[in-house]
Scaffold this motif. Structure first.
Motif, short mmCIF file in Angstrom:
data_model
loop_
_atom_site.label_atom_id
_atom_site.label_comp_id
_atom_site.label_asym_id
_atom_site.label_seq_id
_atom_site.Cartn_x
_atom_site.Cartn_y
_atom_site.Cartn_z
N GLY A 27 -64.91 46.34 25.11
CA GLY A 27 -64.36 45.79 26.05
C GLY A 27 -63.27 44.92 26.06
N GLY A 28 -62.62 45.30 24.81
CA GLY A 28 -61.35 44.60 24.70
C GLY A 28 -61.37 43.36 24.07
N GLY A 29 -60.50 42.23 24.36
CA GLY A 29 -60.51 40.87 23.90
C GLY A 29 -59.95 41.12 22.12
N GLU A 30 -60.08 39.69 21.81
CA GLU A 30 -59.46 39.61 20.32
C GLU A 30 -59.96 40.47 19.20
N PRO A 31 -59.40 41.06 18.31
CA PRO A 31 -59.87 41.92 17.19
C PRO A 31 -60.66 41.20 16.32
N PHE A 32 -61.39 41.54 15.52
CA PHE A 32 -61.95 40.93 14.34
C PHE A 32 -61.11 41.48 13.07
N ILE A 33 -60.29 40.70 12.42
CA ILE A 33 -59.63 41.10 11.31
C ILE A 33 -60.34 40.78 10.01
N LEU A 34 -60.26 41.40 9.23
CA LEU A 34 -60.79 41.07 7.73
C LEU A 34 -59.93 41.67 6.55
N LYS A 35 -60.12 40.90 5.59
CA LYS A 35 -59.44 41.16 4.23
C LYS A 35 -60.51 41.50 3.14
N THR A 36 -60.52 42.66 2.71
CA THR A 36 -61.63 43.02 1.59
C THR A 36 -61.18 44.02 0.49
N LYS A 37 -61.80 43.66 -0.53
CA LYS A 37 -61.52 44.43 -1.86
C LYS A 37 -62.27 45.88 -1.75
N ARG A 38 -63.43 45.84 -0.89
CA ARG A 38 -64.13 47.20 -0.97
C ARG A 38 -64.49 47.45 0.56
N LEU A 39 -63.63 48.41 1.09
CA LEU A 39 -63.40 48.47 2.57
C LEU A 39 -64.78 49.25 2.85
N ARG A 40 -65.45 50.14 2.45
CA ARG A 40 -66.49 50.86 2.75
C ARG A 40 -67.77 50.06 2.78
N SER A 41 -67.80 49.70 1.63
CA SER A 41 -69.17 48.75 1.44
C SER A 41 -69.06 47.51 2.37
#
Length: 384
Positions: A27-41
């Motif tokens: 539906g659009g809107g603001e994205p959820f942005i994250l910083k991670t050391k282990r992307l897949r997990s």
């Protein structure tokens, strides 16, 4: 419309390494942005289960339409990439989200007839103003500036001077620590010469002053003027103590040129950030497999060739330059464990560091290995 989560096969294809990730919601809107050391997990925890749970852990199952991620290979690159991503996604609130706070600087405003040096966090890009920094904190910036002012007869008052012989003056004038331009005891040109001495001290972090005093001390010793030599040595010690309060990374900002080298994505590669006047250019991957076998000279020449071929970046605003400086400040004064790369500052008056220093810094980093992970966009299938 029902949105399905990523299948186990799709998740398995993602790298389990450090990345900045943007989750674009249905539906659009603001994205959820994250910083991670282990992307897949991290994504498996966020998206990988459709079972109801009483856990308070955030779940985005069925709410994500697509994912975009950028692999990062150091803490500095992660913060720089996060800054750029948030700046694009949240143009009005990104500073609060990443907690950007301008670094403390020393400013000399030459537009004033009787300029003075102050500590500030506000950066303006003007030919009539000189800025020096960054410092780890305002307290340390004020201590360093105070020590530098003790060596120069530059005013410390904040008033807009209207020189008058009847001016009451201040305690610094009474202690002969100021030329007292407020009382018209010196002309504007005489005061400017002293202000430029302070500028020279800041430009070289006191090295020029120390050299002059050392020459004068040797001359007095050679002439057997030992009392004079003793007085000069006392000044040398005071100047040396003042210089030690300035971190090595403090530079005049329009001369703040450097190269930051970080471990690359594959063996024998480096991530290169060029910094010109405190403006950070996007990272560039440099593969040095062949040059590494040829020794330091070949490594240095390869890096020099890359730097010389880079185009000049578009000029940015003073506000954005202050944000870049804040990113540098956080890396420069972080713990040694967080600083995985090498910063090579250019010599005064030079746009880039010397080839020899580049080569030595690169050699120390070339043995590090980081698994490759290309940039990718994952589309999540959905059904009506």
């Amino acid at each position: 419309m029902e949105v399905n989560s990523l299948s186990p096969d799709q998740l398995a294809q993602l790298p389990d390494s450090a990345a900045i990730c943007a989750l674009h919601l249905v539906g659009g809107g603001e994205p959820f942005i994250l910083k991670t050391k282990r992307l897949r997990s991290r994504l498996e925890r966020l998206l990988g289960s459709a079972q109801p749970s009483q856990s308070k852990r955030l779940s985005l199952y069925g709410k994500v339409e697509s994912i975009a991620y950028t692999p990062v290979y150091s803490d500095f690159e992660a913060r720089y990439t996060l800054y750029q991503t948030l700046r694009q996604a949240f143009p009005t609130t990104y500073r609060q989200k990443i907690r950007l706070r301008p670094a403390p600087l020393v400013r000399i405003a030459w537009s004033n007839e009787f300029p003075r040096a102050v500590v500030t966090r506000r950066l303006s890009w003007s030919v009539s103003t000189s800025f020096y920094g960054p410092f780890p904190s305002r307290k340390e910036a004020e201590a360093a500036l105070h020590a530098a002012l003790d060596l120069h007869l530059v005013r410390r008052c904040s008033e807009n001077l209207v020189p008058d012989p009847a001016h009451p003056g201040c305690v610094y004038g009474e202690m002969n620590m100021c030329l007292t331009p407020c009382k018209q005891r010196v002309s504007a040109s005489e005061y400017a010469r002293e202000a430029h001495r302070l500028e020279s001290f800041l430009n070289t972090l006191g090295e020029g002053h120390l050299s002059e005093l050392a020459v004068a001390r040797e001359r007095a010793n050679a002439a057997l003027h030992f009392e004079e030599a003793g007085e000069i040595h006392a000044k040398w010690l005071k100047t040396k103590a003042a210089t030690q309060l300035f971190p090595d990374c403090v530079r005049r900002l329009d001369h703040w040129n450097a190269v930051l080298l970080e471990p690359g994505s594959v063996p024998g590669s480096l991530r290169l950030f060029k910094i010109a006047a405190a403006q950070i250019s996007p990272p560039l991957e440099v593969v040095l497999n062949e040059q590494h076998t040829g020794g330091l000279k070949q490594i240095g020449e390869a890096l020099r060739s890359v730097l010389d071929s880079l185009p000049e970046g578009a000029q940015i605003s003073a506000k954005e330059r202050a944000e870049h400086l804040n990113l540098l400040q956080k890396w420069l004064f972080s713990t040694q464990k967080a600083r995985t790369g090498k910063l090579i500052l250019a010599d005064l008056g030079s746009a880039t560091p010397s080839t020899r220093r580049l080569a030595h810094a690169a050699e120390r980093l070339l043995t590090r290995t980081v698994p490759p992970a290309p940039r990718a966009v994952v589309q999540i299938p959905h059904t009506e």
